[in-house]
Design a protein around this motif. Sequence first.
Motif, PDB file in Angstrom:
ATOM      1  N   THR A 252      -7.713   6.187  -2.275  1.00  0.00           N
ATOM      2  CA  THR A 252      -7.846   4.839  -2.791  1.00  0.00           C
ATOM      3  C   THR A 252      -6.764   4.191  -1.564  1.00  0.00           C
ATOM      4  O   THR A 252      -7.318   3.165  -1.083  1.00  0.00           O
ATOM      5  CB  THR A 252      -7.211   4.746  -4.014  1.00  0.00           C
ATOM      6  OG1 THR A 252      -7.962   5.287  -4.885  1.00  0.00           O
ATOM      7  CG2 THR A 252      -6.909   3.065  -4.315  1.00  0.00           C
ATOM      8  N   SER A 253      -5.974   5.074  -1.277  1.00  0.00           N
ATOM      9  CA  SER A 253      -4.938   4.480  -0.370  1.00  0.00           C
ATOM     10  C   SER A 253      -5.562   4.317   1.234  1.00  0.00           C
ATOM     11  O   SER A 253      -5.164   3.517   2.110  1.00  0.00           O
ATOM     12  CB  SER A 253      -3.688   5.638  -0.138  1.00  0.00           C
ATOM     13  OG  SER A 253      -2.976   5.403  -1.368  1.00  0.00           O
TER      14      SER A 253
ATOM     15  N   PHE B  35      -6.188   1.143   3.484  1.00  0.00           N
ATOM     16  CA  PHE B  35      -5.725   0.955   4.844  1.00  0.00           C
ATOM     17  C   PHE B  35      -6.948   0.625   5.763  1.00  0.00           C
ATOM     18  O   PHE B  35      -6.726  -0.446   6.625  1.00  0.00           O
ATOM     19  CB  PHE B  35      -5.212   2.253   5.501  1.00  0.00           C
ATOM     20  CG  PHE B  35      -3.803   2.716   5.059  1.00  0.00           C
ATOM     21  CD1 PHE B  35      -2.857   1.874   5.129  1.00  0.00           C
ATOM     22  CD2 PHE B  35      -3.562   4.048   4.470  1.00  0.00           C
ATOM     23  CE1 PHE B  35      -1.532   2.188   4.969  1.00  0.00           C
ATOM     24  CE2 PHE B  35      -2.344   4.231   4.262  1.00  0.00           C
ATOM     25  CZ  PHE B  35      -1.304   3.346   4.191  1.00  0.00           C
ATOM     26  N   VAL B  36      -7.977   1.140   5.305  1.00  0.00           N
ATOM     27  CA  VAL B  36      -9.276   0.693   6.174  1.00  0.00           C
ATOM     28  C   VAL B  36      -9.561  -0.913   6.090  1.00  0.00           C
ATOM     29  O   VAL B  36      -9.981  -1.733   6.747  1.00  0.00           O
ATOM     30  CB  VAL B  36     -10.456   1.479   5.753  1.00  0.00           C
ATOM     31  CG1 VAL B  36     -11.732   0.896   6.459  1.00  0.00           C
ATOM     32  CG2 VAL B  36     -10.368   2.864   6.285  1.00  0.00           C
ATOM     33  N   THR B  37      -9.487  -1.380   4.690  1.00  0.00           N
ATOM     34  CA  THR B  37      -9.758  -2.512   4.364  1.00  0.00           C
ATOM     35  C   THR B  37      -8.566  -3.550   5.061  1.00  0.00           C
ATOM     36  O   THR B  37      -9.121  -4.769   5.379  1.00  0.00           O
ATOM     37  CB  THR B  37      -9.567  -2.736   2.962  1.00  0.00           C
ATOM     38  OG1 THR B  37     -10.608  -2.043   2.198  1.00  0.00           O
ATOM     39  CG2 THR B  37      -9.826  -4.389   2.308  1.00  0.00           C
ATOM     40  N   LEU B  38      -7.331  -3.091   5.111  1.00  0.00           N
ATOM     41  CA  LEU B  38      -6.251  -3.767   5.857  1.00  0.00           C
ATOM     42  C   LEU B  38      -6.511  -4.203   7.136  1.00  0.00           C
ATOM     43  O   LEU B  38      -6.455  -5.265   7.540  1.00  0.00           O
ATOM     44  CB  LEU B  38      -4.867  -3.393   5.564  1.00  0.00           C
ATOM     45  CG  LEU B  38      -3.716  -4.144   6.257  1.00  0.00           C
ATOM     46  CD1 LEU B  38      -3.712  -5.450   5.390  1.00  0.00           C
ATOM     47  CD2 LEU B  38      -2.518  -3.197   5.684  1.00  0.00           C
TER      48      LEU B  38
ATOM     49  N   ILE C  24       0.783  -1.283  -0.129  1.00  0.00           N
ATOM     50  CA  ILE C  24       0.041   0.017   0.084  1.00  0.00           C
ATOM     51  C   ILE C  24       0.757   1.467  -0.089  1.00  0.00           C
ATOM     52  O   ILE C  24       0.563   2.200  -0.684  1.00  0.00           O
ATOM     53  CB  ILE C  24      -0.980  -0.020   1.160  1.00  0.00           C
ATOM     54  CG1 ILE C  24      -1.738  -1.208   0.914  1.00  0.00           C
ATOM     55  CG2 ILE C  24      -1.723   1.508   1.288  1.00  0.00           C
ATOM     56  CD1 ILE C  24      -2.887  -1.178   2.238  1.00  0.00           C
ATOM     57  N   VAL C  25       2.046   1.207   0.705  1.00  0.00           N
ATOM     58  CA  VAL C  25       2.813   2.270   0.985  1.00  0.00           C
ATOM     59  C   VAL C  25       3.495   2.660  -0.474  1.00  0.00           C
ATOM     60  O   VAL C  25       3.651   3.860  -0.903  1.00  0.00           O
ATOM     61  CB  VAL C  25       3.812   2.251   2.216  1.00  0.00           C
ATOM     62  CG1 VAL C  25       4.758   3.320   1.945  1.00  0.00           C
ATOM     63  CG2 VAL C  25       3.121   2.258   3.302  1.00  0.00           C
TER      64      VAL C  25
END
Length: 91
Positions: A66-67, A71-74, A32-33
């Motif tokens: 999107t990021s 992060f929320v999904t992770l 993600i990063v």
Amino acid sequence: MTNTDILIMVLLALILVCTVATMLTKRLLTAIVIYMTFSLIMAVVWALLQAPDLAITEAAVGAGITSILYFVTLDKIKRIEEISKENVQIQ
């Protein structure tokens, strides 16, 4: 070749590095990063190519919204895994 052309070529090389690094990483947070970095570099490239509307959109949607969704999904995935582990231990 102007300085801008050289800068764009360096940024395009960094985009390729980000693409390969995202595919090869095993940790989702790292991916993600790297994806955020990819989007920010693309926003700079669009700005250098004199397309400010695309640059702003890429920065806002690609690196921003999107990021955050990733992060929320992770975070939710980790919570679901923790709950699953607790349920397995109880049984």
